[in-house]
Design a protein around this motif. Structure first.
Motif, PDB file in Angstrom:
ATOM      1  N   LEU A  45       0.819  -1.209   0.000  1.00  0.00           N
ATOM      2  CA  LEU A  45       0.000   0.000   0.000  1.00  0.00           C
ATOM      3  C   LEU A  45       0.856   1.264   0.000  1.00  0.00           C
ATOM      4  N   THR A  46       2.044   1.204   0.582  1.00  0.00           N
ATOM      5  CA  THR A  46       2.911   2.385   0.584  1.00  0.00           C
ATOM      6  C   THR A  46       3.317   2.788  -0.828  1.00  0.00           C
ATOM      7  N   GLN A  47       3.348   1.827  -1.746  1.00  0.00           N
ATOM      8  CA  GLN A  47       3.661   2.126  -3.145  1.00  0.00           C
ATOM      9  C   GLN A  47       2.462   2.719  -3.873  1.00  0.00           C
ATOM     10  N   VAL A  48       1.255   2.282  -3.476  1.00  0.00           N
ATOM     11  CA  VAL A  48       0.036   2.684  -4.174  1.00  0.00           C
ATOM     12  C   VAL A  48      -0.531   3.982  -3.608  1.00  0.00           C
ATOM     13  N   ASN A  49      -0.670   4.021  -2.262  1.00  0.00           N
ATOM     14  CA  ASN A  49      -1.297   5.162  -1.600  1.00  0.00           C
ATOM     15  C   ASN A  49      -0.639   5.372  -0.234  1.00  0.00           C
ATOM     16  N   PRO A  50       0.457   6.099  -0.191  1.00  0.00           N
ATOM     17  CA  PRO A  50       1.207   6.264   1.063  1.00  0.00           C
ATOM     18  C   PRO A  50       0.391   6.894   2.194  1.00  0.00           C
ATOM     19  N   ALA A  51      -0.495   7.827   1.873  1.00  0.00           N
ATOM     20  CA  ALA A  51      -1.295   8.488   2.913  1.00  0.00           C
ATOM     21  C   ALA A  51      -2.247   7.492   3.570  1.00  0.00           C
ATOM     22  N   LEU A  52      -2.893   6.667   2.768  1.00  0.00           N
ATOM     23  CA  LEU A  52      -3.807   5.649   3.290  1.00  0.00           C
ATOM     24  C   LEU A  52      -3.034   4.618   4.111  1.00  0.00           C
ATOM     25  N   ALA A  53      -1.860   4.258   3.646  1.00  0.00           N
ATOM     26  CA  ALA A  53      -1.021   3.301   4.366  1.00  0.00           C
ATOM     27  C   ALA A  53      -0.645   3.838   5.743  1.00  0.00           C
ATOM     28  N   ALA A  54      -0.305   5.108   5.819  1.00  0.00           N
ATOM     29  CA  ALA A  54       0.074   5.723   7.099  1.00  0.00           C
ATOM     30  C   ALA A  54      -1.102   5.742   8.066  1.00  0.00           C
ATOM     31  N   GLU A  55      -2.288   6.029   7.539  1.00  0.00           N
ATOM     32  CA  GLU A  55      -3.486   6.073   8.389  1.00  0.00           C
ATOM     33  C   GLU A  55      -3.822   4.680   8.930  1.00  0.00           C
ATOM     34  N   ALA A  56      -3.749   3.675   8.076  1.00  0.00           N
ATOM     35  CA  ALA A  56      -4.008   2.302   8.513  1.00  0.00           C
ATOM     36  C   ALA A  56      -2.950   1.856   9.507  1.00  0.00           C
ATOM     37  N   ARG A  57      -1.731   2.264   9.286  1.00  0.00           N
ATOM     38  CA  ARG A  57      -0.618   1.909  10.175  1.00  0.00           C
ATOM     39  C   ARG A  57      -0.854   2.454  11.586  1.00  0.00           C
ATOM     40  N   LYS A  58      -1.419   3.662  11.680  1.00  0.00           N
ATOM     41  CA  LYS A  58      -1.717   4.251  12.994  1.00  0.00           C
ATOM     42  C   LYS A  58      -2.673   3.364  13.774  1.00  0.00           C
ATOM     43  N   VAL A  59      -3.732   2.892  13.101  1.00  0.00           N
ATOM     44  CA  VAL A  59      -4.718   2.023  13.749  1.00  0.00           C
ATOM     45  C   VAL A  59      -4.054   0.723  14.202  1.00  0.00           C
ATOM     46  N   LEU A  60      -3.248   0.135  13.330  1.00  0.00           N
ATOM     47  CA  LEU A  60      -2.576  -1.118  13.676  1.00  0.00           C
ATOM     48  C   LEU A  60      -1.596  -0.929  14.830  1.00  0.00           C
ATOM     49  N   ASP A  61      -0.921   0.202  14.871  1.00  0.00           N
ATOM     50  CA  ASP A  61       0.019   0.466  15.968  1.00  0.00           C
ATOM     51  C   ASP A  61      -0.710   0.598  17.302  1.00  0.00           C
ATOM     52  N   VAL A  62      -1.866   1.255  17.291  1.00  0.00           N
ATOM     53  CA  VAL A  62      -2.669   1.361  18.520  1.00  0.00           C
ATOM     54  C   VAL A  62      -3.129  -0.026  18.953  1.00  0.00           C
ATOM     55  N   ASN A  63      -3.619  -0.812  18.002  1.00  0.00           N
ATOM     56  CA  ASN A  63      -4.064  -2.173  18.328  1.00  0.00           C
ATOM     57  C   ASN A  63      -2.920  -3.005  18.894  1.00  0.00           C
ATOM     58  N   LYS A  64      -1.746  -2.853  18.315  1.00  0.00           N
ATOM     59  CA  LYS A  64      -0.592  -3.617  18.790  1.00  0.00           C
ATOM     60  C   LYS A  64      -0.213  -3.199  20.208  1.00  0.00           C
TER      61      LYS A  64
END
Length: 87
Positions: A45-64
């Protein structure tokens, strides 16, 4: 990268963001492995849509960061189920 993989990566990210889902919940919903979900969000996703990837990453980091709490609650629930309300 194949088009369907890019589309899946975007769909997975949107699902994670919209439902605040964990990797495990997302994998089950999409019928893929946890590794695939993680790779889709962190690499593809970082190759396709970096902004969306960063937003999803935030959610995953909180979950982790909260997973040890969820694990403890699950263990407590299991204990209460097995032994009644002794606690």
């Amino acid at each position: 990268m194949k088009d369907y993989i890019e589309e899946r990566a975007v769909s997975i990210a949107n699902y994670i963001i919209d439902s605040n889902a964990t990797v495990r919940q997302t994998a089950k919903a999409f019928g893929v492995s946890k590794s695939t979900v993680h790779k889709d969000v962190t690499e593809r996703l970082t190759q396709v849509n970096p902004a969306l990837a960063a937003e999803a990453r935030k959610v995953l980091d909180v979950n982790k960061s909260e997973r040890h709490i969820r694990g403890g609650l699950a263990t407590k629930e299991k204990y209460l189920h097995q032994h009644g309300s002794m606690v």
